[in-house]
Design an enzyme around this catalytic site. Structure first.
Site, PDB file in Angstrom:
ATOM      1  N   HIS A   1       0.864  -1.184   0.000  1.00 21.86           N
ATOM      2  CA  HIS A   1       0.000   0.000   0.000  1.00 21.86           C
ATOM      3  C   HIS A   1       0.897   1.228   0.000  1.00 21.86           C
ATOM      4  CE1 HIS A   1      -3.645   2.390   0.789  1.00 21.86           C
ATOM      5  NE2 HIS A   1      -2.829   3.146   1.507  1.00 21.86           N
ATOM      6  N   CYS A   2       0.767   2.042  -1.037  1.00 23.98           N
ATOM      7  CA  CYS A   2       1.628   3.212  -1.202  1.00 23.98           C
ATOM      8  C   CYS A   2       0.934   4.435  -0.614  1.00 23.98           C
ATOM      9  CB  CYS A   2       1.934   3.429  -2.678  1.00 23.98           C
ATOM     10  SG  CYS A   2       3.075   4.795  -2.983  1.00 23.98           S
ATOM     11  N   ILE A   3       1.515   5.008   0.433  1.00 26.56           N
ATOM     12  CA  ILE A   3       0.919   6.190   1.056  1.00 26.56           C
ATOM     13  C   ILE A   3       1.112   7.428   0.191  1.00 26.56           C
ATOM     14  CG2 ILE A   3       1.183   5.265   3.376  1.00 26.56           C
ATOM     15  CD1 ILE A   3       3.670   7.023   3.684  1.00 26.56           C
TER      16      ILE A   3
END
Length: 514
Positions: free
Chosen positions: A342-344
């Site tokens: 999951h890329c913030i």
């Protein structure tokens, strides 16, 4: 002789005497002091005195009479206002007592009824129901003429983590700190500075093709950013594998403003599911024959770990059996196919449907930073290779910096901005060459081997069954050959009443108890 005027004069005297006889009586009534009156209430005395004065003394001063009337009227008005305020206070206290007796669910129902009774204009519905849509606010639009909703509008029955745009075509995750907007600004601002301050100079002194190449890379980087931030990473539908005998269904019936009956099903899993819902199913990836295999490193690894193949688990939150390489994202609250991470910085998951775009996005960002770095250096050092006229104007590097300060700023920015994307690109080139995901690498390869995963010879228990043992083939699969697939949740399809995939069901009992 009696004068003819004598009778008239006598009559005048009689009238004068009569007036003098009446005047003291009138004065007595009008000059009574309120403090010495026999009445206990001065307000009652004032209300009785007014008609008597009007009837007996028409010759009193009008100013005195008007002031007396105004005093009485103001006192009466003040009393009326006080009574009205007391009545309002009593009504408010009564309403508060009624509201305190209501439960929380009834209060929420009352709020919903107020929202449903409110008429919403077409423009308001267009902006908040199509252009930007939060499924948690679907109750605001129950009074619309059409009763057909889309799947993205009913998602999780008002407990969705997503915000949808353009009728469900795009979406993003609701977050407290929108770091993706900061990332977008870091991409857009340098390009705007280049267009405003440096484009025309480089167009004249270098070549138009240099400017066009940078603009192309910059625009395509922005496109990939929006693609990654708003696309479906590979979400799986929820509530597919539920134990039916443990589901309790209750139907809530409500009547809308259009006199239509709305049936909504409520689901709840009761009790503890069977044990197989909490076991990890391992599919063997290798069949070995101990009689035919030599004591080589490969045969030892295969014999020791042939049971540690493709693992399939049940997700107690999404209520589905997860396929291989599928993981549950706690931020998105969804199971994602081929979940990488999951890329913030993009505010979205990276999975099967957008991993290829993520790789190309990193590549374009690194190329854009490197390209901007090179042309900024060339512009600052152009005075060394310029014609005689320009070399007379700019003769030193300091003069060049004063003449082109934005070039120096873009040079520094490019040096700083290329660091993190460059390292991330190098890491993912390594991962794609092995055809392994970030999640698998961090969980099974990077961490130290434990007794349960160590075969006794120091090797790790994890074996990448997706590795083709060819670096170029692995790179081709991840960068070009892998299909993005199709969306499995169908957010833009019409919602069918009772579709359990979009219901909000609590996690299974064993997960919540542990």
């Amino acid at each position: 002789m009696v004068s003819p005027s004598s009778p008239e004069s006598n009559d005048d005297d009689d009238l004068t005497n009569a007036d003098s006889a009446i005047t003291p009586a009138t004065s007595t009534i009008t000059t009574d002091s309120p403090t010495k009156s026999s009445f206990d209430d001065y307000q009652s005395l004032s209300s009785i005195r007014i008609p008597i004065t009007r009837r007996i003394t028409p010759s009193l001063s009008p100013q005195y009479e008007e002031s007396n009337i105004s005093t009485t009227t103001s006192a009466t008005t003040t009393t009326t206002q006080q009574q009205h305020q007391q009545q309002q206070l009593q009504q408010q206290q009564q309403q508060l007592r009624q509201m305190s007796s209501l439960s929380a669910s009834k209060i929420e129902q009352a709020k919903t009824d107020v929202l449903n009774n409110k008429k919403i204009s077409f423009i308001h519905r267009f902006i908040t129901n199509w252009l930007i849509m939060d499924p948690n606010l679907i109750s605001h639009y129950n009074n619309t003429n059409t009763r057909r909703f889309k799947n993205y509008q009913i998602e999780n029955q008002g407990q969705s983590n997503f915000i949808y745009f353009l009728g469900g075509r795009l979406h993003t995750i609701k977050t407290k700190y929108p770091i993706n907007l900061i990332t977008l600004s870091l991409i857009i601002i340098p390009g705007i500075l280049y267009i405003i301050f440096e484009l025309s100079w480089q167009w004249r002194n270098f070549s138009p093709i240099i400017v066009i190449i940078f603009l192309y890379i910059w625009i395509i980087s922005i496109f990939h950013f929006f693609k990654l931030s708003t696309c479906d990473a590979g979400k799986l539908p929820k509530n597919i594998h539920l134990p039916k005998k443990l589901i309790t269904i209750t139907t809530t019936t409500t009547t809308t403003n259009d006199n239509e009956i709305d049936h909504r099903n409520n689901y709840k899993v009761m009790g503890s599911p069977p044990d197989e819902y909490f076991n990890t199913v391992t599919l063997p990836y290798w069949k070995t024959n101990n009689d035919n295999n030599d004591n080589t490193k490969i045969s030892k690894l295969a014999n020791a770990y042939h049971s540690h193949g493709v693992q399939v688990k049940y997700c107690g939150t999404c209520h589905i059996w997860r396929p291989s390489r599928t993981s549950h994202c706690n931020t998105c609250q969804q199971c994602i196919l081929n979940h990488d991470h999951h890329c913030i910085f993009l505010n979205n998951c990276i999975g099967q449907r957008n991993y290829k775009f993520f790789l190309w996005f990193l590549l374009y960002i690194v190329i854009a930073c490197l390209y901007l770095l090179i042309i900024s250096i060339l512009q600052l050092c152009h005075y060394k290779f310029a014609s005689h006229k320009e070399s007379e104007i700019i003769t030193t590097f300091n003069q060049s910096i004063k003449t082109h300060p934005i070039s120096l700023l873009l040079l520094i920015y490019s040096c700083l901005a290329i660091c993190y994307p460059g390292l991330l690109l190098a890491f993912h080139i390594f991962l794609t060459s092995q055809n392994i995901t970030t999640r698998e690498y961090l969980n099974f390869v990077y961490k130290k081997p434990s007794k349960s995963t160590d075969g006794g010879d120091g090797t790790r228990g994890f074996v990448n069954v997706y590795n083709t043992h060819s670096i170029w083939e692995n790179l081709y699969i991840n960068w070009l050959g892998k299909s993005n697939g199709v969306s499995l949740t169908f957010p833009r399809d019409y919602y069918h009443q009772g579709d359990i995939r979009f219901a909000n069901i609590e996690p299974l009992g064993t997960f919540t108890n542990k």
